[in-house]
Motif scaffolding. Structure first.
Motif, PDB file in Angstrom:
ATOM      1  N   UNK A 132      81.698  30.498  19.247  1.00  0.00           N
ATOM      2  CA  UNK A 132      82.825  30.075  18.415  1.00  0.00           C
ATOM      3  C   UNK A 132      82.501  30.220  16.925  1.00  0.00           C
ATOM      4  N   UNK A 133      81.237  30.053  16.579  1.00  0.00           N
ATOM      5  CA  UNK A 133      80.813  30.216  15.180  1.00  0.00           C
ATOM      6  C   UNK A 133      80.654  31.679  14.791  1.00  0.00           C
ATOM      7  N   UNK A 134      80.725  32.591  15.780  1.00  0.00           N
ATOM      8  CA  UNK A 134      80.599  34.021  15.500  1.00  0.00           C
ATOM      9  C   UNK A 134      79.180  34.472  15.213  1.00  0.00           C
ATOM     10  N   UNK A 135      78.188  33.714  15.711  1.00  0.00           N
ATOM     11  CA  UNK A 135      76.798  34.061  15.414  1.00  0.00           C
ATOM     12  C   UNK A 135      76.009  34.397  16.683  1.00  0.00           C
ATOM     13  N   UNK A 136      76.707  34.546  17.818  1.00  0.00           N
ATOM     14  CA  UNK A 136      76.025  34.809  19.081  1.00  0.00           C
ATOM     15  C   UNK A 136      75.635  36.276  19.195  1.00  0.00           C
TER      16      UNK A 136
END
Length: 407
Positions: free
Chosen positions: A349-353
């Motif tokens: 969800x934070x776009x850091x995966x």
């Protein structure tokens, strides 16, 4: 029996120079290095502290089979484990089981370093007798309470006596706590083994929160002060059980480092014993959190460690990370985990995966290793029996050695 030393041009690994000068600052250690446990790392750390470089000889599968019994990990996997240790300069495969002076001299090493126990060959003779006679042997402390034999025994017997509730609980132990503290501080050193290296934190929360069954947050406590991220440096996070610290874990961490061009500050979160046992069952983890943490700390691809990390890194957890803002979260395959939720949902969800692509060792984890042991159970049980018999002979050799020293 070991063969004669290779002729020029036939050595397993070329030295750095065509005709290397024998240096008293270049140490040599050798061994089987089956499983990347912290006892092996402890030997390499102490050897590195005695000099400026450390060459590590690794015995072949065939030599180990003849003198000790079958290996669990292949030669390639064992070499990769040595090369990932932050204190090793160079790994040398196919080193003879009986340490030979021509070998260590060829690689420019004067001293051979080994623990204060005795290692014997198939004939019951001290494998370091030649270097001892030449006055080129240095003795260091053997790491107590851990060995490949011990780990194989845990797997064969399905014991759970090695579990500890959490690192801070283990550190409060009246007998072992001080020793644990000293070990962690030593393993958190840099590549010289003498100066601060990795930072170490403890994340404290109840088991339900660690398993992501409640939204309760925990708290970070700095345990060891080390090198902080440089201004502008990316900080990335990885997590896992890291049980038996296998070739799968090592290759994963190596590829995370490569994905960040070797420039990121890599933080590794390590789950508690009870958390792992809740979702894997049986007697997992085979190594307790203290042992697994030391394995991760010794790895040159890691810059900081969090003991007791949650199974699912939440937004709150990642946002409160004391090393700075997390730029990316990496993970490998998690299909084997029996979960009804995505542990990395918040990171996505934070776009850091980020996910590391498949690699040749992606399947190698504690379950795979246990399968190897079970497949060759009879051979490994025979190895355990032989080890017990050899221990009697090795004890006698050690006693004679101490008498000769007047101790």
């Amino acid at each position: 029996m070991d063969s004669d030393p290779p002729q020029p041009g036939q050595w397993p690994v070329d030295p750095q120079d065509d005709e290397p000068q024998i240096l008293k600052e270049r140490m040599w250690v050798d061994g089987c290095f089956d499983f990347a446990h912290h006892g092996h790392a402890g030997a390499m750390l102490q050897a590195r502290q005695l000099g400026n470089e450390l060459y590590v000889g690794v015995h072949s599968d065939e030599a180990i089979l003849a003198n000790k019994g079958p290996t669990v990990m292949t030669l390639d996997e064992r070499i990769a484990a040595v090369e990932a240790c932050r204190w090793a300069t160079k790994a040398v495969p196919h080193a003879p089981y009986n340490t030979q002076l021509p070998w260590i001299s060829h690689y420019g090493c004067f001293y051979v370093v080994h623990g204060d126990d005795i290692t014997s060959d198939a004939n019951g003779e001290d494998t370091y007798r030649f270097v001892k006679e030449a006055g080129r042997f240095l003795e260091v402390k053997r790491t107590p309470g851990i060995s490949t034999t011990d780990l194989v025994g845990r797997m064969l017997l399905c014991t759970k006596g090695h579990f500890i509730p959490a690192l801070d609980t283990g550190l409060q132990h009246p007998q072992h706590g001080a020793q644990m503290l000293e070990c962690i501080q030593q393993y958190a050193t840099d590549q010289t083994g003498l100066h601060p290296g990795a930072e170490v934190y403890i994340w404290k929360a109840d088991v339900e929160a660690q398993l992501h069954l409640t939204k309760e947050t925990g708290r970070f406590t700095k345990f060891v002060t080390g090198n902080r991220p440089q201004p502008g440096q990316r900080v990335v996070y990885v997590d896992g059980g890291f049980d038996l610290f296998s070739s799968g874990h090592i290759e994963f961490l190596k590829r995370v480092n490569q994905a960040e061009s070797g420039k990121a500050h890599i933080v590794a979160g390590i789950h508690n014993d009870e958390v792992i046992n809740r979702y894997k069952g049986m007697n997992y983890p085979i190594m307790n959190i203290f042992e697994r943490g030391l394995c991760v700390l010794q790895c040159k691809y890691v810059n900081a460690v969090v003991f007791g990390a949650p199974l699912a890194p939440s937004k709150e957890y990642l946002g409160s990370m004391p090393v700075g803002t997390i730029s990316a979260v990496y993970h490998g395959p998690t299909e084997f985990l029996p979960m009804d939720y995505d542990p990395y949902a918040d990171a996505k969800a934070l776009g850091i995966m980020k996910q590391i692509p498949d690699h040749p060792y992606k399947h190698v984890n504690a379950s795979e290793i246990l399968g190897r042991i079970e497949k060759g159970r009879a051979a490994f049980e025979e190895r355990q029996r032989r080890k017990g018999q050899k221990a009697v002979v090795e004890g006698a050799i050690k006693a004679e050695e101490l008498i000769a020293r007047g101790q």
